[in-house]
Every structure is written in structure tokens, then in C-alpha cells.
Design a protein around this motif. Structure first.
Motif, PDB file in Angstrom:
ATOM      1  N   TRP A   8      11.694  -6.897  -0.687  1.00 53.76           N
ATOM      2  CA  TRP A   8      10.834  -6.665   0.474  1.00 53.76           C
ATOM      3  C   TRP A   8      11.435  -7.265   1.735  1.00 53.76           C
ATOM      4  CZ3 TRP A   8       6.637  -3.566   1.042  1.00 53.76           C
ATOM      5  CH2 TRP A   8       6.049  -3.065  -0.126  1.00 53.76           C
ATOM      6  N   SER A  10       2.954   1.585  -2.392  1.00 52.58           N
ATOM      7  CA  SER A  10       4.054   0.746  -1.905  1.00 52.58           C
ATOM      8  C   SER A  10       4.749   1.401  -0.714  1.00 52.58           C
ATOM      9  CB  SER A  10       5.072   0.484  -3.022  1.00 52.58           C
ATOM     10  OG  SER A  10       4.512  -0.316  -4.040  1.00 52.58           O
ATOM     11  N   THR A  11       4.924   2.726  -0.769  1.00 46.99           N
ATOM     12  CA  THR A  11       5.551   3.433   0.347  1.00 46.99           C
ATOM     13  C   THR A  11       4.711   3.330   1.605  1.00 46.99           C
ATOM     14  OG1 THR A  11       6.740   5.006  -1.066  1.00 46.99           O
ATOM     15  CG2 THR A  11       6.257   5.716   1.168  1.00 46.99           C
ATOM     16  N   GLN A  41       9.688   4.864  -8.339  1.00 45.98           N
ATOM     17  CA  GLN A  41       8.762   5.067  -9.451  1.00 45.98           C
ATOM     18  C   GLN A  41       8.921   6.450 -10.055  1.00 45.98           C
ATOM     19  OE1 GLN A  41       7.966   2.212 -10.296  1.00 45.98           O
ATOM     20  NE2 GLN A  41       5.825   1.797  -9.797  1.00 45.98           N
ATOM     21  N   GLU A  94       8.912   1.635  -4.588  1.00 45.81           N
ATOM     22  CA  GLU A  94       8.233   2.636  -3.743  1.00 45.81           C
ATOM     23  C   GLU A  94       8.203   3.965  -4.488  1.00 45.81           C
ATOM     24  OE1 GLU A  94      10.510   5.194  -2.102  1.00 45.81           O
ATOM     25  OE2 GLU A  94      11.628   4.358  -3.763  1.00 45.81           O
ATOM     26  N   LEU A  96       5.005  -0.165   2.882  1.00 40.85           N
ATOM     27  CA  LEU A  96       6.330  -0.342   3.459  1.00 40.85           C
ATOM     28  C   LEU A  96       6.410   0.292   4.840  1.00 40.85           C
ATOM     29  CD1 LEU A  96       9.135  -1.485   2.792  1.00 40.85           C
ATOM     30  CD2 LEU A  96       9.710   0.730   1.780  1.00 40.85           C
ATOM     31  N   LEU A 139      12.995  -1.787  -5.108  1.00 43.37           N
ATOM     32  CA  LEU A 139      11.644  -1.942  -4.576  1.00 43.37           C
ATOM     33  C   LEU A 139      10.817  -0.767  -5.089  1.00 43.37           C
ATOM     34  CD1 LEU A 139      10.737  -3.079  -1.003  1.00 43.37           C
ATOM     35  CD2 LEU A 139       9.386  -1.358  -2.169  1.00 43.37           C
TER      36      LEU A 139
END
Length: 226
Positions: A96, A29-30, A182, A178, A33, A176
Motif C-alpha cells: 500500500w 480494494s480498487t 484477485q 486489488e 486505492l 496488492l
């Protein structure tokens, strides 16, 4: 606190093995992003930098105010406002969308200043010579002026990009998923800080090549100025 206590609290790698699936998801996700926000910031900055070259004060003054405002606003405050405030106006962008817009506004302002300095470093005589040869303004800008401008400020662009990637950790405040978010989720479940340490190591491994590239570009720039 003894060394054994420190290891148990911060360096228990068995917990990292258990938490790796969600850490891996956060890392992905990072990266996604970063791939989304960096181009958005560069595009926004390029538009602002190009418009700032306008001779009309009706264009240059509002653009200058726009850039100053979004450079001065803390990105965290801007992100929370977009995520929590816009729904009251009937516009819910979600995590997002809020992150994308916040980074577009904030980082675009910083990229704009860097690119503006690069554009101003290119002698105007080159544009005038190109016009004398019959080239139109758009090809002149993208084929002659912009490549030289980017080359002149490349270390600054890379440095700002590095900061943008690190700023993606702010997305955790809007849930979010990322890497940092987490890691904190894993920490809350295991009551152990090792997942956060693992996240820091992952950030380092991801950004260290960019840091080395930046150092090389800065050394080349210094050598070229001698």
C-alpha cells in the motif's frame, strides 16, 4: 476453437459466482486505492503547480526537472523500484505504501502540468485587482485564481483521473489484492479466464459514468469556445 470452447474458457459464469467473494474484495480494494491515490496526485500536482509560479529560477528549474523526470518514468518501473528497492535502503513501505508513493510521484507530475496550464489561463489582472482591494496572496489563490483554473482545465483533470483509476491495476505486480490481482488468483485456481473477463466488466461499469462525464465536459468546452 469452437464457440462452445470459447464460452467454456472465457464466459463460464458459474465460475464467477464461485469466485465472486474474492472479486468483490478486489473491487473494494480498487475503489479504496482510487480514493487514496487520486487525492494524493491532485494535492501533489497542486503544490507543484503553485510553486511553479515562483519567479525564482532556483525554484522553477528544479520543479521543471522533477515534473519531467516523473512524467517520463514508467509508473510500473517506479512502483517496482519503490517496492523492491527501498527495503535495501532500510525503508519497507509495503504494497500500500509503495503504491501510494509511486502514484503520488507519477500522477502528481501529470496533475501539476494540467493545473499549471489552468493557473496560467487565469488573467493576472484579476490577482492584481484583488491585491488592490487588500486581499492577501493565499485567499487570492484559493478563492479567485484556483476555482477559475480548475474550471478551465476540468476536462483534462477528469481525463487524467480516469487514467489514474485504470493505472491502479498495476498494483497487482506488488501483490496488492486489488481487482485484477484477485481475478488472476481466481484464474490460477480455476484454470479459466472468466474471472479476468468479469474483472474487465467491473472496470467498465465503474469507469463508464466517468467516461460519459468526460464526454459531456469536452462537448461543453467545445461549445463554449465557439
Amino acid at each position: 476453437m469452437s464457440w462452445e470452447d470459447f464460452q467454456d474458457a472465457f464466459l463460464d459464469w458459474s465460475i464467477v459466482v464461485q469466485a465472486w467473494p474474492i472479486l468483490q474484495a478486489g473491487l473494494i480494494s480498487t475503489i479504496l486505492l482510487s480514493v487514496m491515490t487520486v487525492p494524493l496526485g491532485i494535492i501533489g500536482g497542486l503544490i507543484l503547480a503553485a510553486l511553479s509560479r515562483a519567479e525564482s529560477r532556483w525554484v522553477s528549474i528544479p520543479l521543471g526537472i522533477w515534473v519531467d523526470v516523473f512524467r517520463a518514468l514508467p509508473p510500473l518501473v517506479l512502483l517496482i523500484f519503490l517496492y523492491a528497492g527501498l527495503p535495501f535502503a532500510g525503508l519497507d513501505l509495503g504494497p500500500w505504501g509503495s503504491v501510494a508513493l509511486a502514484f503520488f510521484l507519477n500522477t502528481g507530475a501529470y496533475y501539476a502540468e494540467i493545473l499549471r496550464a489552468g493557473l496560467e489561463s487565469v488573467p493576472r489582472g484579476q490577482s492584481e485587482a484583488a491585491r488592490a482591494l487588500g486581499l492577501r496572496p493565499t485567499p487570492i489563490f484559493f478563492l479567485i485564481v484556483l476555482p477559475q483554473a480548475v474550471k478551465n482545465v476540468l476536462p483534462d483533470l477528469v481525463s487524467n483521473t480516469l487514467e489514474v483509476v485504470k493505472l491502479t491495476s498495476l498494483a497487482s505486480v506488488v501483490a496488492l489484492p486489488e481487482l485484477l490481482y484477485q481475478a488472476r488468483q481466481a484464474q490460477s485456481v480455476t484454470y479459466n479466464a472468466t474471472p479476468v473477463v468479469a474483472a474487465a466488466i467491473l472496470y467498465f461499469l465503474m469507469l463508464w459514468p466517468v467516461v460519459r462525464l468526460l464526454s459531456r465536459l469536452e462537448h461543453q468546452k467545445i461549445a463554449g469556445n465557439r
